[in-house]
Design an enzyme around this catalytic site. Structure first.
Site, PDB file in Angstrom:
ATOM      1  N   GLY A 165       0.779  -1.233   0.000  1.00 31.61           N
ATOM      2  CA  GLY A 165       0.000   0.000   0.000  1.00 31.61           C
ATOM      3  C   GLY A 165       0.814   1.289   0.000  1.00 31.61           C
ATOM      4  CG  LEU A 203      -9.629  -3.793  -9.698  1.00 37.37           C
ATOM      5  CD1 LEU A 203      -9.290  -5.206  -9.275  1.00 37.37           C
ATOM      6  CD2 LEU A 203     -10.469  -3.801 -10.959  1.00 37.37           C
ATOM      7  CG  HIS A 235      -2.271  -0.504   3.233  1.00 28.38           C
ATOM      8  ND1 HIS A 235      -3.049  -0.988   2.204  1.00 28.38           N
ATOM      9  CD2 HIS A 235      -2.178   0.824   3.042  1.00 28.38           C
ATOM     10  CE1 HIS A 235      -3.393   0.034   1.418  1.00 28.38           C
ATOM     11  NE2 HIS A 235      -2.885   1.137   1.900  1.00 28.38           N
ATOM     12  NE  ARG A 291       5.255 -11.564   4.903  1.00 28.03           N
ATOM     13  CZ  ARG A 291       4.797 -10.637   4.073  1.00 28.03           C
ATOM     14  NH1 ARG A 291       5.566 -10.191   3.086  1.00 28.03           N
ATOM     15  NH2 ARG A 291       3.573 -10.164   4.204  1.00 28.03           N
TER      16      ARG A 291
HETATM   17  C1  MV4 Z   1      -5.123  -1.911  -5.816  1.00 33.39           C
HETATM   18  C2  MV4 Z   1      -6.403  -1.449  -5.411  1.00 33.39           C
HETATM   19  C3  MV4 Z   1      -7.332  -1.198  -6.382  1.00 33.39           C
HETATM   20  N1  MV4 Z   1      -7.016  -1.379  -7.691  1.00 33.39           N
HETATM   21  N2  MV4 Z   1      -4.858  -2.084  -7.116  1.00 33.39           N
HETATM   22  C4  MV4 Z   1      -3.086  -1.758  -1.509  1.00 33.39           C
HETATM   23  C5  MV4 Z   1      -1.972  -2.576  -0.968  1.00 33.39           C
HETATM   24  C6  MV4 Z   1      -1.290  -3.187  -2.125  1.00 33.39           C
HETATM   25  N3  MV4 Z   1      -0.882  -4.520  -1.808  1.00 33.39           N
HETATM   26  C7  MV4 Z   1      -2.280  -3.138  -3.231  1.00 33.39           C
HETATM   27  N4  MV4 Z   1      -3.342  -2.294  -2.795  1.00 33.39           N
HETATM   28  C8  MV4 Z   1      -4.397  -2.021  -3.608  1.00 33.39           C
HETATM   29  N5  MV4 Z   1      -4.173  -2.195  -4.930  1.00 33.39           N
HETATM   30  C9  MV4 Z   1      -5.802  -1.807  -8.037  1.00 33.39           C
HETATM   31  N6  MV4 Z   1      -5.491  -1.961  -9.319  1.00 33.39           N
HETATM   32  C10 MV4 Z   1      -6.659  -1.301  -4.037  1.00 33.39           C
HETATM   33  C11 MV4 Z   1      -5.648  -1.564  -3.125  1.00 33.39           C
HETATM   34  C12 MV4 Z   1      -5.995  -1.417  -1.734  1.00 33.39           C
HETATM   35  C13 MV4 Z   1      -6.027  -2.516  -0.872  1.00 33.39           C
HETATM   36  C14 MV4 Z   1      -5.680  -3.791  -1.294  1.00 33.39           C
HETATM   37  C15 MV4 Z   1      -5.710  -4.855  -0.435  1.00 33.39           C
HETATM   38  C16 MV4 Z   1      -6.101  -4.665   0.883  1.00 33.39           C
HETATM   39  C17 MV4 Z   1      -6.443  -3.433   1.312  1.00 33.39           C
HETATM   40  C18 MV4 Z   1      -6.416  -2.335   0.463  1.00 33.39           C
HETATM   41  C19 MV4 Z   1      -6.781  -1.066   0.920  1.00 33.39           C
HETATM   42  C20 MV4 Z   1      -6.744  -0.002   0.076  1.00 33.39           C
HETATM   43  C21 MV4 Z   1      -6.340  -0.162  -1.249  1.00 33.39           C
END
Ligand code: MV4
Length: 451
Positions: A165, A203, A235, A291
């Site tokens: 994040g 998304l 996160h 991990r």
């Molecule tokens: C995203 C998304 C929406 N669309 N990618 C946040 C952490 C990182 N691992 C990826 N993340 C996100 N990527 C796209 N194309 C929304 C997030 C995201 C999120 C993802 C997983 C768990 C919590 C989250 C909280 C906010 C945004």
């Protein structure tokens, strides 16, 4: 098999690794900072070495201290746990160069997955479905506009060196692109010393679902289903369950097979987690973690597999001790993370534990390094324990969680326990109707009214 391993970590995960090693008749070496002389992982290991002062950078993140401890104790392998040096390719290489086994994937695989652009390229090539977006780093505004037109708005600019994040920017329309692109690059340079960014379709309301995989580096790889990890704040996950309440057996088999085949093709070794966003019935790969993860016990619980034992076995060159056909999903598991934090703002709450009582009974597991009278030092992560429950279905697991939380006593400091009591009253939690934005919205509207 190894006769002695060193554990380059602290807290509950260090203890988790000591327990697995003990059952394999492997001696253990704990390393610790001066703040952790009285820590449970130090007491429980066969030997311990103090490697530096309290700040992690001078102790748990010090390759010199850790390698010295390894040398003087004669440990043959190092388990990095999670966090700290667990996904540091340079450290994995240093360990290897000293003739010591790194209990984890190869340096190359850690490196590939640490570079979020390379990770996506690799997974896409291996047939794993990815979020639509740029195939490589975007270095000019002109290129950014071209890619944006192709994938459409809203979109997300992400840092190549990011993950978890950090370094993300949502762009809702073309007129925000110039500013957002410059800001994302600038922030990325400051945070990671690397200003490469890439672009993805945004998304708007997905779930975060991750697939546990395991490889032996000999070309065998399996999946152990998915974990639903959408309930998180800033996160940080706080409540995880396996299986996901929205994934069918057929979907599990499909995405699991895709992941396992990709890992077999790579000759991946050890435990790994393939992270997806899930929206409208589709999986979209975002990142891979190389991990063992905090939430691994829920997978262990529903599949009856000791993942840490397996990590040590494959690191020693043994083949996987089970095949895909041996793995059957049984019931439902939930983990809640107990943090030493004060609600409603989640401020760190270190200090002395005046009383600790762990819940028990059928289907209850506590992974924690707490004990009566222990003083939680202020220097590290606030995770102090994980409560994991198993039930024959989701409803039964929720009832058991409520019962176990009622038994759990941690006095002397503030913890996140009241949050879970309150969360279990929510119809959306009972029904499994939540996405990655649910918890923060709920905290915003509700939590300030409790306590
Ligand atoms: C995203 C998304 C929406 N669309 N990618 C946040 C952490 C990182 N691992 C990826 N993340 C996100 N990527 C796209 N194309 C929304 C997030 C995201 C999120 C993802 C997983 C768990 C919590 C989250 C909280 C906010 C945004």
């Amino acid at each position: 098999m190894f006769q002695k391993i060193l554990i380059a970590n602290r807290g509950e995960i260090a203890l988790r690794i000591v327990r697995a090693a003990k059952e394999m008749d492997i001696a253990t070496v704990a390393v610790h900072s001066t703040a952790d002389s009285d820590a449970m992982h130090v007491r429980m290991a066969d030997e311990s070495v103090c490697i530096g002062p309290p700040p992690s950078i001078s102790s748990y993140l010090s390759p010199v201290g850790i390698m010295s401890a390894c040398e003087i104790t004669g440990a043959e392998a190092i388990h990095p746990g999670y966090g700290f040096l667990s996904e540091n390719a340079l450290f994995a290489q240093v360990v290897k160069d000293h003739g010591i086994t790194f209990i984890g994937p190869t340096t190359e695989h850690i490196q590939i997955m640490g570079n979020k652009i390379e990770a996506k390229k690799t997974m896409k090539k291996l047939g794993v479905p990815c979020v639509p977006g740029s195939a490589s780093a975007i270095d000019t505004l002109e290129r950014a506009h071209k890619v944006a037109e192709m994938i459409g708005y809203p979109l997300l600019i992400k840092a190549k060196a990011g993950g978890g994040g950090r370094g993300m920017k949502v762009i809702s329309s073309a007129d925000e692109l110039e500013n957002g692109f410059r800001t994302a690059r600038g922030e990325s340079r400051i945070a990671f010393g690397d200003d490469d960014v890439y672009i993805e379709k945004y998304l708007n309301n997905p779930r975060h679902i991750e697939v546990q995989i395991f490889g032996d580096g000999l070309g065998n790889a399996v999946h152990l289903g998915e974990r639903e990890c959408s309930l998180q704040r800033r996160h940080q996950k706080i409540f995880e369950e396996a299986p996901s309440p929205v994934i069918t057996a057929e979907q599990r088999e499909n995405i699991g097979r895709i992941c396992a085949e990709a890992m077999a093709e790579m000759k991946y070794i050890g435990a790994g987690t393939i992270e997806f966003l899930y929206q409208s019935g589709e999986f979209y790969f975002i990142e891979m973690n190389t991990r063992i993860q905090v939430e691994h016990p829920i997978t262990e619980t529903v599949y009856g597999i000791d993942l840490v034992r397996e990590q040590i076995r494959v690191a020693a060159g043994l083949p996987l001790s089970f095949s895909q056909d041996d793995l059957t999903l049984k019931g439902h598991a939930i983990e809640v993370r107990i943090n030493a934090e004060k609600l409603p703002n989640f401020d760190p709450s270190p200090g002395r534990i005046s009383q600790f009582h762990a819940p028990g009974g059928l289907g209850v597991r506590i992974d924690s390094a707490l004990y009566d009278g222990y003083t939680i030092p202020p220097h590290y992560d606030s995770l102090i324990g994980k409560l994991i429950v198993h039930g024959e279905n989701r409803h039964a697991a929720l009832i058991r969680l409520s019962r176990a939380l009622d038994e759990l006593v941690i006095d002397g400091i503030n913890t996140t326990i009241p949050l879970f009591h309150s969360l279990l009253e929510e119809p959306d939690i009972e029904s499994g109707n939540y996405s990655i934005h649910w918890l923060e919205n709920w905290i915003e509207s509700k939590l300030r009214h409790i306590q």
